[in-house]
Design a protein around this motif. Structure first.
Motif, PDB file in Angstrom:
ATOM      1  N   GLU A 145       0.973  -1.244  -0.070  1.00 28.27           N
ATOM      2  CA  GLU A 145       0.067  -0.173   0.151  1.00 28.27           C
ATOM      3  C   GLU A 145       0.964   1.175  -0.149  1.00 28.27           C
ATOM      4  O   GLU A 145       1.680   1.503   1.032  1.00 28.27           O
ATOM      5  CB  GLU A 145      -0.782   0.079   1.108  1.00 28.27           C
ATOM      6  N   PRO A 146       0.777   2.044  -1.111  1.00 25.26           N
ATOM      7  CA  PRO A 146       1.685   3.183  -1.260  1.00 25.26           C
ATOM      8  C   PRO A 146       1.964   4.123   0.068  1.00 25.26           C
ATOM      9  O   PRO A 146       2.656   4.655   0.490  1.00 25.26           O
ATOM     10  CB  PRO A 146       1.345   3.968  -2.360  1.00 25.26           C
ATOM     11  N   ALA A 147       0.424   4.513   0.602  1.00 23.83           N
ATOM     12  CA  ALA A 147       0.614   5.690   1.665  1.00 23.83           C
ATOM     13  C   ALA A 147       1.150   4.728   2.834  1.00 23.83           C
ATOM     14  O   ALA A 147       1.681   5.549   3.649  1.00 23.83           O
ATOM     15  CB  ALA A 147      -0.876   5.898   1.836  1.00 23.83           C
ATOM     16  N   LEU A 148       0.917   3.454   3.033  1.00 24.07           N
ATOM     17  CA  LEU A 148       1.679   2.851   4.264  1.00 24.07           C
ATOM     18  C   LEU A 148       2.982   2.688   4.127  1.00 24.07           C
ATOM     19  O   LEU A 148       3.945   2.811   5.216  1.00 24.07           O
ATOM     20  CB  LEU A 148       0.931   1.395   4.270  1.00 24.07           C
ATOM     21  N   ARG A 149       3.447   2.623   2.813  1.00 26.46           N
ATOM     22  CA  ARG A 149       5.001   2.314   2.752  1.00 26.46           C
ATOM     23  C   ARG A 149       5.597   3.736   3.245  1.00 26.46           C
ATOM     24  O   ARG A 149       6.410   3.797   3.769  1.00 26.46           O
ATOM     25  CB  ARG A 149       5.291   2.163   1.210  1.00 26.46           C
ATOM     26  N   VAL A 150       5.073   4.867   2.773  1.00 25.57           N
ATOM     27  CA  VAL A 150       5.761   6.220   2.873  1.00 25.57           C
ATOM     28  C   VAL A 150       5.711   6.328   4.492  1.00 25.57           C
ATOM     29  O   VAL A 150       6.555   6.922   4.991  1.00 25.57           O
ATOM     30  CB  VAL A 150       4.734   7.444   2.200  1.00 25.57           C
ATOM     31  N   GLN A 151       4.631   6.195   5.130  1.00 26.99           N
ATOM     32  CA  GLN A 151       4.430   6.416   6.560  1.00 26.99           C
ATOM     33  C   GLN A 151       5.246   5.560   7.244  1.00 26.99           C
ATOM     34  O   GLN A 151       5.937   5.902   8.203  1.00 26.99           O
ATOM     35  CB  GLN A 151       2.851   6.266   6.959  1.00 26.99           C
ATOM     36  N   SER A 152       5.506   4.346   6.706  1.00 24.86           N
ATOM     37  CA  SER A 152       6.582   3.302   7.311  1.00 24.86           C
ATOM     38  C   SER A 152       7.808   3.923   7.254  1.00 24.86           C
ATOM     39  O   SER A 152       8.656   3.929   8.226  1.00 24.86           O
ATOM     40  CB  SER A 152       6.410   1.869   6.686  1.00 24.86           C
ATOM     41  N   ILE A 153       8.120   4.313   6.134  1.00 23.00           N
ATOM     42  CA  ILE A 153       9.596   4.990   6.015  1.00 23.00           C
ATOM     43  C   ILE A 153       9.921   6.254   6.837  1.00 23.00           C
ATOM     44  O   ILE A 153      10.878   6.374   7.638  1.00 23.00           O
ATOM     45  CB  ILE A 153      10.011   5.249   4.409  1.00 23.00           C
ATOM     46  N   LEU A 154       8.949   7.093   6.880  1.00 20.59           N
ATOM     47  CA  LEU A 154       8.823   8.207   7.869  1.00 20.59           C
ATOM     48  C   LEU A 154       9.193   7.794   9.220  1.00 20.59           C
ATOM     49  O   LEU A 154       9.968   8.351  10.128  1.00 20.59           O
ATOM     50  CB  LEU A 154       7.759   9.203   7.651  1.00 20.59           C
ATOM     51  N   LEU A 155       8.602   6.824   9.787  1.00 17.88           N
ATOM     52  CA  LEU A 155       8.723   6.309  11.122  1.00 17.88           C
ATOM     53  C   LEU A 155      10.125   5.833  11.434  1.00 17.88           C
ATOM     54  O   LEU A 155      10.526   6.191  12.385  1.00 17.88           O
ATOM     55  CB  LEU A 155       7.552   5.481  11.341  1.00 17.88           C
ATOM     56  N   ILE A 156      10.467   4.853  10.269  1.00 12.99           N
ATOM     57  CA  ILE A 156      11.860   4.163  10.408  1.00 12.99           C
ATOM     58  C   ILE A 156      12.912   5.298  10.680  1.00 12.99           C
ATOM     59  O   ILE A 156      13.696   5.336  11.328  1.00 12.99           O
ATOM     60  CB  ILE A 156      11.889   3.478   9.481  1.00 12.99           C
ATOM     61  N   ARG A 157      12.776   6.318   9.697  1.00  6.73           N
ATOM     62  CA  ARG A 157      13.619   7.474   9.677  1.00  6.73           C
ATOM     63  C   ARG A 157      13.713   8.290  10.954  1.00  6.73           C
ATOM     64  O   ARG A 157      14.594   8.355  11.359  1.00  6.73           O
ATOM     65  CB  ARG A 157      13.229   8.569   8.537  1.00  6.73           C
ATOM     66  N   ASN A 158      12.733   8.545  11.365  1.00  6.23           N
ATOM     67  CA  ASN A 158      12.493   9.373  12.610  1.00  6.23           C
ATOM     68  C   ASN A 158      13.219   8.923  13.819  1.00  6.23           C
ATOM     69  O   ASN A 158      13.705   9.065  14.511  1.00  6.23           O
ATOM     70  CB  ASN A 158      11.014   9.891  12.926  1.00  6.23           C
ATOM     71  N   MET A 159      12.792   7.279  13.966  1.00  4.23           N
ATOM     72  CA  MET A 159      13.281   6.426  15.083  1.00  4.23           C
ATOM     73  C   MET A 159      14.829   6.387  14.893  1.00  4.23           C
ATOM     74  O   MET A 159      15.428   6.564  15.957  1.00  4.23           O
ATOM     75  CB  MET A 159      12.913   4.703  14.908  1.00  4.23           C
ATOM     76  N   ALA A 160      15.249   6.116  13.771  1.00  9.50           N
ATOM     77  CA  ALA A 160      16.952   6.442  13.509  1.00  9.50           C
ATOM     78  C   ALA A 160      17.341   7.653  13.922  1.00  9.50           C
ATOM     79  O   ALA A 160      18.659   7.858  14.367  1.00  9.50           O
ATOM     80  CB  ALA A 160      17.284   5.927  11.791  1.00  9.50           C
ATOM     81  N   ALA A 161      16.788   8.615  13.630  1.00 10.04           N
ATOM     82  CA  ALA A 161      17.348  10.053  13.981  1.00 10.04           C
ATOM     83  C   ALA A 161      17.553  10.592  15.414  1.00 10.04           C
ATOM     84  O   ALA A 161      17.984  10.848  15.972  1.00 10.04           O
ATOM     85  CB  ALA A 161      16.539  11.233  13.192  1.00 10.04           C
ATOM     86  N   VAL A 162      16.271   9.916  16.031  1.00 10.13           N
ATOM     87  CA  VAL A 162      15.949  10.264  17.458  1.00 10.13           C
ATOM     88  C   VAL A 162      16.507   9.221  18.462  1.00 10.13           C
ATOM     89  O   VAL A 162      16.972   9.769  19.576  1.00 10.13           O
ATOM     90  CB  VAL A 162      14.338  10.579  17.801  1.00 10.13           C
ATOM     91  N   LEU A 163      16.395   7.947  18.336  1.00  8.51           N
ATOM     92  CA  LEU A 163      16.714   7.238  19.138  1.00  8.51           C
ATOM     93  C   LEU A 163      18.241   6.718  19.364  1.00  8.51           C
ATOM     94  O   LEU A 163      18.913   7.089  18.248  1.00  8.51           O
ATOM     95  CB  LEU A 163      16.080   5.826  19.060  1.00  8.51           C
ATOM     96  N   PRO A 164      18.742   6.352  20.449  1.00  9.31           N
ATOM     97  CA  PRO A 164      20.220   6.360  20.754  1.00  9.31           C
ATOM     98  C   PRO A 164      20.609   5.215  19.738  1.00  9.31           C
ATOM     99  O   PRO A 164      20.172   4.380  19.108  1.00  9.31           O
ATOM    100  CB  PRO A 164      20.396   6.010  21.959  1.00  9.31           C
ATOM    101  N   PRO A 165      21.937   5.532  19.198  1.00  3.62           N
ATOM    102  CA  PRO A 165      22.495   4.724  18.015  1.00  3.62           C
ATOM    103  C   PRO A 165      22.493   3.271  18.074  1.00  3.62           C
ATOM    104  O   PRO A 165      22.008   2.605  16.985  1.00  3.62           O
ATOM    105  CB  PRO A 165      23.912   5.162  17.949  1.00  3.62           C
ATOM    106  N   PRO A 166      22.665   2.617  19.307  1.00  2.00           N
ATOM    107  CA  PRO A 166      22.352   1.113  19.219  1.00  2.00           C
ATOM    108  C   PRO A 166      21.211   0.610  18.838  1.00  2.00           C
ATOM    109  O   PRO A 166      20.982  -0.687  18.741  1.00  2.00           O
ATOM    110  CB  PRO A 166      23.367   0.678  20.111  1.00  2.00           C
ATOM    111  N   THR A 167      20.170   1.213  19.178  1.00  4.50           N
ATOM    112  CA  THR A 167      18.538   0.913  19.253  1.00  4.50           C
ATOM    113  C   THR A 167      18.124   0.155  18.168  1.00  4.50           C
ATOM    114  O   THR A 167      17.823  -0.982  18.262  1.00  4.50           O
ATOM    115  CB  THR A 167      17.848   2.178  19.456  1.00  4.50           C
ATOM    116  N   LEU A 168      18.527   0.609  16.922  1.00  2.83           N
ATOM    117  CA  LEU A 168      17.955   0.056  15.671  1.00  2.83           C
ATOM    118  C   LEU A 168      18.986  -1.110  15.239  1.00  2.83           C
ATOM    119  O   LEU A 168      18.759  -1.828  14.454  1.00  2.83           O
ATOM    120  CB  LEU A 168      17.692   0.970  14.567  1.00  2.83           C
ATOM    121  N   GLU A 169      20.137  -1.214  15.806  1.00  2.00           N
ATOM    122  CA  GLU A 169      21.146  -2.170  15.203  1.00  2.00           C
ATOM    123  C   GLU A 169      20.810  -3.368  15.873  1.00  2.00           C
ATOM    124  O   GLU A 169      21.276  -4.406  15.395  1.00  2.00           O
ATOM    125  CB  GLU A 169      22.508  -1.868  15.554  1.00  2.00           C
ATOM    126  N   LYS A 170      20.025  -3.604  16.995  1.00  2.48           N
ATOM    127  CA  LYS A 170      19.985  -4.951  17.517  1.00  2.48           C
ATOM    128  C   LYS A 170      18.794  -5.934  17.173  1.00  2.48           C
ATOM    129  O   LYS A 170      18.071  -5.271  16.583  1.00  2.48           O
ATOM    130  CB  LYS A 170      19.580  -4.708  19.148  1.00  2.48           C
TER     131      LYS A 170
END
Length: 170
Positions: A145-170
């Protein structure tokens, strides 16, 4: 939100939990909360999703950030009132993820992802919920679903920018 009450927030999140678990076995009886209609369900879920971050900021004695960069720099776990607010935030995030897993409507899933995006600073101390959110978001990204894909990318991008570095690597 001025004058945010811890007790009122607890009651709201108790009702939100009942809504998020609506249809689960014994969920209504367990909480002692019953939803009168689908309109009540919709109103409760919409209000909670739209206002939860403002409520949490208010409970922490802060105001909602006007600029995305200010929101990214906000560290709720460093606030003096965090210990009292932490269980409420964890409840909200966990119940929102449960609801996200139950939804079949793409528009509602998109709305939920957009509201989780606003709540990203609150994920910092919840490693398990962060992993579950990432997993659910990637599953929705794969839905096609295109709208879901865009919103998913925005959320993942924001998580990567805001959360401490090792958070998304685990």
């Amino acid at each position: 939100m001025d004058g945010a009450s811890l007790g009122a927030a607890r009651n709201l999140l108790r009702a939100y939990r009942a809504a998020a678990h609506y249809g689960d076995e014994d969920a209504d009886e367990e909480l002692g909360v019953k939803l009168a209609s689908s309109a009540a369900f919709h109103s409760l879920v919409t209000f909670t999703l739209e206002e939860a971050d403002a409520i949490f900021y208010g409970l922490l004695g802060k105001t909602r950030a006007d600029h995305p960069d200010e929101a990214r720099q906000f560290k709720p776990h460093q606030q003096t009132r965090w210990r009292k607010v932490e269980p409420l935030v964890k409840s909200f995030l966990g119940n929102t993820l449960h609801l996200l897993g139950q939804l079949t409507d793409a528009d509602m899933s998109r709305f939920l992802l957009s509201r989780l995006n606003v709540a990203v600073p609150f994920f910092a101390t919840f490693e398990r919920l962060t992993r579950k959110t990432l997993k659910a978001t990637l599953a929705l990204f794969g839905s096609g679903e295109p709208a879901l894909r865009v919103q998913s990318i925005l959320l993942i991008r924001n998580m990567a920018a805001v959360l401490p570095p090792p958070t998304l690597e685990k």
